[in-house]
Write an enzyme that holds these catalytic residues in place. Structure first.
Site, short mmCIF file in Angstrom:
data_model
loop_
_atom_site.label_atom_id
_atom_site.label_comp_id
_atom_site.label_asym_id
_atom_site.label_seq_id
_atom_site.Cartn_x
_atom_site.Cartn_y
_atom_site.Cartn_z
N HIS A 1 63.20 -43.69 21.77
CA HIS A 1 62.66 -45.13 22.64
C HIS A 1 63.26 -46.29 22.52
CE1 HIS A 1 60.03 -45.87 19.27
NE2 HIS A 1 59.76 -46.97 19.94
N HIS B 1 62.32 -49.53 21.96
CA HIS B 1 62.38 -50.86 20.94
C HIS B 1 63.50 -51.25 20.27
CE1 HIS B 1 57.58 -50.44 21.40
NE2 HIS B 1 57.99 -50.82 22.38
N ASP C 1 63.86 -52.19 17.12
CA ASP C 1 63.96 -51.52 16.01
C ASP C 1 64.50 -49.99 15.63
OD1 ASP C 1 61.19 -50.84 16.70
OD2 ASP C 1 60.68 -50.62 14.93
N HIS C 2 64.64 -49.67 17.07
CA HIS C 2 65.26 -48.09 17.16
C HIS C 2 66.59 -48.20 17.70
CE1 HIS C 2 61.20 -46.10 16.36
NE2 HIS C 2 60.90 -47.37 16.52
N HIS D 1 53.04 -44.81 23.44
CA HIS D 1 53.60 -45.74 22.72
C HIS D 1 54.61 -46.69 23.73
CE1 HIS D 1 55.01 -48.45 19.58
NE2 HIS D 1 56.58 -47.75 19.90
N ASP E 1 57.86 -43.07 17.47
CA ASP E 1 56.79 -44.01 17.15
C ASP E 1 55.67 -43.23 17.70
OD1 ASP E 1 58.41 -45.60 15.64
OD2 ASP E 1 58.12 -47.24 16.92
N HIS F 1 58.27 -44.48 10.78
CA HIS F 1 58.15 -45.66 9.83
C HIS F 1 57.16 -45.02 8.72
CE1 HIS F 1 58.75 -49.00 12.43
NE2 HIS F 1 58.53 -48.13 13.51
ZN LIG Z 1 58.20 -48.49 18.98
#
Ligand SMILES: [Zn+2]
Length: 261
Positions: A55, A57, A59-60, A112, A129, A167
């Protein structure tokens, strides 16, 4: 068959590296940072051949551009409806991709985010996530009903399927899970193991579907009594509109409680 190793990123992310014992080719899942990936690949003598994105975000995805500069023209697989612009091969429900010698099916798992997808096969699932060990991602863009549908798809995996999420949230998730089900013996035993792992700064992943079905309250939203300890202020999520509690209504109540836990 592929092997999967964790590369640590940020404070609690894992970038999963997929490789084979007899090959120098590697793929990574959700590289939010390039530096730890480059360091890991160099140390392991691996060459990056492709990237999977679950996805949009940061941090991905933030490491994608730097990795593509280092390893020219590698493919970046990701959701067709993603706001992230770095995807070179777009995917949707039912698509089958080959990573090294191993096939993965794509399932859409909104909740999410609206673009979230998971990469699954009978042995391995990269759940980003969406499904964490003992928990689920926050509902930033989607609804509880959507996330319940996404979880229902993941529940159809074989029990032994290994769950690779992004995570290291397991310990905090289990503190909440124990508030939901204080007498769940499997959960109590797992929480003790997780506490021991974290005390020694060790990873708690991958999980398995069998374990998540026993201990994850969001996997158990269809079980009688799962909301019996839900504080009153979150009951409106579970009861006010329909006569019968649907699993997604329990899911919504649990998620709202977790948001404030
Ligand atoms: Zn995320």
């Amino acid at each position: 068959m592929v092997q999967v190793k964790a590369i640590k990123a940020f404070s609690d992310n894992y970038i999963w590296c997929i490789s084979k014992p007899d090959s120098s080719a590697a793929w990574v899942v959700d590289p939010g940072q390039a530096e730890p990936v480059l360091k890991y690949l160099a140390q392991a003598g691996l060459t990056l051949e492709g990237i999977l994105i679950t996805h949009h975000h940061y941090d991905h995805t933030d490491g994608v551009n730097s990795l593509r500069e280092e390893f020219a023209d590698i493919e970046v697989y990701g959701p067709v409806n993603s706001p992230f612009k770095g995807i070179t091969k777009t995917l949707t429900e039912g698509d089958v991709i080959t990573v090294l010698d191993t096939e993965f099916t794509v399932i859409t798992t909104p909740g999410h985010t609206l673009d979230h997808i998971c990469y699954i096969n009978p042995a391995l699932a990269f759940t980003g996530d969406t499904l964490f060990s003992g928990g689920c991602g926050r509902l930033f863009e989607g609804t509880a009903e959507q996330m319940q549908c996404s979880f229902d798809k993941l529940k159809r995996l074989p029990l032994a399927c290994e769950i690779y999420c992004t995570h290291e949230y397991t310990q905090a998730n289990l503190a909440f899970a124990l508030a939901v089900e204080p007498n769940n013996r499997d959960l109590i035993a797992y929480a003790q193991w997780v506490d021991e792992q974290r005390k020694n700064n060790k990873i708690t992943l991958p999980s398995t579907l069998a374990l998540e079905l026993k201990i994850n309250p969001f996997m158990r939203s269809d079980i009688a009594g799962i909301v019996q300890h839900l504080p009153d202020q979150y009951n409106s999520f579970t009861k006010n509109t329909l006569q019968n509690n649907e699993p997604w209504q329990n899911f919504a109540g649990l998620r709202a409680w977790k948001d404030h836990f």
